[in-house]
Design an enzyme around this catalytic site. Structure first.
Site, PDB file in Angstrom:
ATOM      1  N   THR A  13       0.800  -1.229   0.000  1.00 43.91           N
ATOM      2  CA  THR A  13       0.000   0.000   0.000  1.00 43.91           C
ATOM      3  C   THR A  13       0.830   1.276   0.000  1.00 43.91           C
ATOM      4  O   THR A  13       0.290   2.355  -0.229  1.00 43.91           O
ATOM      5  CB  THR A  13      -0.943   0.028   1.214  1.00 43.91           C
ATOM      6  OG1 THR A  13      -0.165  -0.031   2.414  1.00 43.91           O
ATOM      7  CG2 THR A  13      -1.917  -1.141   1.175  1.00 43.91           C
ATOM      8  N   GLY A  14       2.130   1.190   0.278  1.00 38.33           N
ATOM      9  CA  GLY A  14       2.974   2.373   0.325  1.00 38.33           C
ATOM     10  C   GLY A  14       3.333   2.883  -1.065  1.00 38.33           C
ATOM     11  O   GLY A  14       2.982   2.276  -2.086  1.00 38.33           O
ATOM     12  N   CYS A 150      17.753   5.653  -2.884  1.00 35.82           N
ATOM     13  CA  CYS A 150      17.336   6.244  -4.153  1.00 35.82           C
ATOM     14  C   CYS A 150      18.413   7.131  -4.780  1.00 35.82           C
ATOM     15  O   CYS A 150      18.625   7.094  -5.992  1.00 35.82           O
ATOM     16  CB  CYS A 150      16.031   7.002  -3.979  1.00 35.82           C
ATOM     17  SG  CYS A 150      15.941   7.995  -2.480  1.00 35.82           S
ATOM     18  N   GLN A 177      16.077  16.458  -3.061  1.00 36.52           N
ATOM     19  CA  GLN A 177      15.284  15.245  -3.060  1.00 36.52           C
ATOM     20  C   GLN A 177      13.787  15.519  -2.920  1.00 36.52           C
ATOM     21  O   GLN A 177      13.363  16.320  -2.084  1.00 36.52           O
ATOM     22  CB  GLN A 177      15.771  14.304  -1.947  1.00 36.52           C
ATOM     23  CG  GLN A 177      17.203  13.855  -2.186  1.00 36.52           C
ATOM     24  CD  GLN A 177      17.759  12.971  -1.086  1.00 36.52           C
ATOM     25  OE1 GLN A 177      18.854  13.227  -0.585  1.00 36.52           O
ATOM     26  NE2 GLN A 177      17.045  11.922  -0.704  1.00 36.52           N
ATOM     27  N   GLU A 203      20.804  10.119   5.557  1.00 33.20           N
ATOM     28  CA  GLU A 203      20.913   9.972   4.108  1.00 33.20           C
ATOM     29  C   GLU A 203      22.345  10.121   3.609  1.00 33.20           C
ATOM     30  O   GLU A 203      22.805   9.337   2.776  1.00 33.20           O
ATOM     31  CB  GLU A 203      20.011  10.992   3.419  1.00 33.20           C
ATOM     32  CG  GLU A 203      19.821  10.758   1.942  1.00 33.20           C
ATOM     33  CD  GLU A 203      18.793   9.679   1.628  1.00 33.20           C
ATOM     34  OE1 GLU A 203      18.484   9.500   0.431  1.00 33.20           O
ATOM     35  OE2 GLU A 203      18.304   9.024   2.570  1.00 33.20           O
ATOM     36  N   LYS A 206      24.451   7.050   4.235  1.00 36.44           N
ATOM     37  CA  LYS A 206      24.053   5.940   3.355  1.00 36.44           C
ATOM     38  C   LYS A 206      24.666   6.113   1.966  1.00 36.44           C
ATOM     39  O   LYS A 206      25.178   5.153   1.374  1.00 36.44           O
ATOM     40  CB  LYS A 206      22.523   5.889   3.218  1.00 36.44           C
ATOM     41  CG  LYS A 206      21.772   5.358   4.410  1.00 36.44           C
ATOM     42  CD  LYS A 206      20.276   5.356   4.092  1.00 36.44           C
ATOM     43  CE  LYS A 206      19.441   5.015   5.295  1.00 36.44           C
ATOM     44  NZ  LYS A 206      17.982   5.097   4.985  1.00 36.44           N
ATOM     45  N   HIS A 239      14.741  13.055  -7.900  1.00 32.83           N
ATOM     46  CA  HIS A 239      15.860  13.551  -7.107  1.00 32.83           C
ATOM     47  C   HIS A 239      16.910  14.152  -8.039  1.00 32.83           C
ATOM     48  O   HIS A 239      17.367  13.490  -8.988  1.00 32.83           O
ATOM     49  CB  HIS A 239      16.521  12.417  -6.314  1.00 32.83           C
ATOM     50  CG  HIS A 239      15.702  11.910  -5.165  1.00 32.83           C
ATOM     51  ND1 HIS A 239      14.522  12.485  -4.772  1.00 32.83           N
ATOM     52  CD2 HIS A 239      15.934  10.871  -4.300  1.00 32.83           C
ATOM     53  CE1 HIS A 239      14.051  11.837  -3.718  1.00 32.83           C
ATOM     54  NE2 HIS A 239      14.873  10.855  -3.418  1.00 32.83           N
TER      55      HIS A 239
END
Length: 348
Positions: A13-14, A150, A177, A203, A206, A239
């Site tokens: 559902t996301g 992403c 982003q 972020e 990562k 992004h």
């Protein structure tokens, strides 16, 4: 004719889960068998539980399907696509792998484990071979394959094109982003309206760690030093990244860099994959491109690059743009699954 391979979508559902459902509807190799959501949504029709934000036909034709709660033994299809939050993924994804499923995960939970592929097919396709080591070390009959966050998924393509040819020493990136990267409920509207938020928790670290793992695997050397700063901006999807690059050797000219980017291709096997874009990189010649509105389509897997210029500090600078929910999430994960099938890791 070979029957489609049944798949399960976790977190259906996301925003990312919806993109999985849209892409899997009518896919030539895979067919949805289970749509899995939270206990709260289990038993509801997909159309009841999900405000559709993925474009195309509403709910991709799956609106009447009843959502299921997680039940690994019953839902352990050969392929599982996971759009779970990382905390939940840490436990649920291995449970499916132990049941024999090959899990393609968008979560960060397993990305940095040494035996877990962190895969961008155009950049480091041989990372899929880590599945052999993973199965022997963990005694799983299935496995886990991850795609990067992403930004890394998008930026890895232009960096790989230049790194292969000239060797990158250092990368400085500032990201811009989209709101969808924070999830459907990630930001209050008033936080985002007429605003730029100059920090996204976790972020930058990562990007640095994941990019280093991907590029180091690709050339079996230490990847470049990477410094990132991350900003949330008031656009829906896409992004953007302002990038400055230093090279180990001579810095390519703008024309040379443009040619290296425009001619970048992955392994030959990618040409037969349904989700693989051709070309993976598109170089824009106008100084004010690429732009979200003019250049980024709703299901775009291509990474757009432009505004290449000499950089007096680093050597070369450019601007990159990609779709965070497609190349950066569901589309990238589906491409990973297609590569795994083409390489013999998924049996038809």
């Amino acid at each position: 004719m070979t029957s489609p391979i049944p798949v399960t979508v976790l977190g259906a559902t996301g925003l990312v889960g919806q993109r999985f459902v849209r892409r899997l509807a009518g896919h030539p190799w895979f067919s949805i068998a289970h749509l899995v959501a939270s206990e709260r949504s289990a038993g509801l029709r997909y159309a009841e539980a999900c405000t559709w934000r993925a474009g195309g036909p509403p709910h991709a034709g799956w609106g009447e399907t009843r959502l299921e709660a997680i039940d690994e033994p019953r839902q352990a299809t050969p392929v599982v696509f996971s759009a779970l939050e990382s905390e939940l993924a840490r436990d649920v994804e291995p449970a499916f792998a132990r049941q024999g499923s090959l899990v393609f995960s968008n979560a960060s939970a397993w990305r940095m484990e040494k035996d877990i592929p962190l895969l961008v097919p155009e950049v480091n396709p041989r990372a899929i071979e880590l599945l052999d080591r993973q199965k022997s070390l963990r005694d799983w009959s299935g496995g886990i394959v991850t795609n990067p966050n992403c930004v890394t998924a998008i930026l890895s393509l232009p960096l790989a094109a230049l790194h292969r040819a000239r060797g990158l020493a250092a990368v400085r990136v500032s990201t811009f982003q989209a709101l969808s990267g924070a999830g459907a409920r990630g930001l209050f509207a008033l936080d985002a309206l007429d605003n730029v938020i100059p920090h996204i928790l976790g972020e930058a670290s990562k990007i640095s760690a994941e990019m280093s793992k991907i590029l180091a695997f690709e050339d079996e050397k230490d990847g470049p030093v990477i410094s990132a700063s991350c900003h949330r901006v008031p656009v829906g999807n896409g992004h953007g990244m302002d990038v400055s690059l230093a090279f180990r050797g001579a810095t390519p000219t703008v024309d040379e860099a443009s040619r290296l980017l425009a001619t970048f291709r992955g392994d030959d096997v990618l040409g037969g994959l349904p989700t693989s874009p051709s070309p993976p990189l598109r170089v824009h010649g106008l100084p004010d491109r690429p732009q979200h509105v003019l250049d980024l389509s709703d299901t775009d897997m291509t990474v757009h690059v432009g505004n290449l210029e000499p950089c007096p500090v680093m050597g070369l600078k450019l601007y990159a743009l990609g779709h965070n929910l497609e190349r950066g999430a569901a589309g990238g994960s589906l491409l990973n699954a297609e590569l795994a099938r083409a390489m013999g890791y998924i049996r038809s």
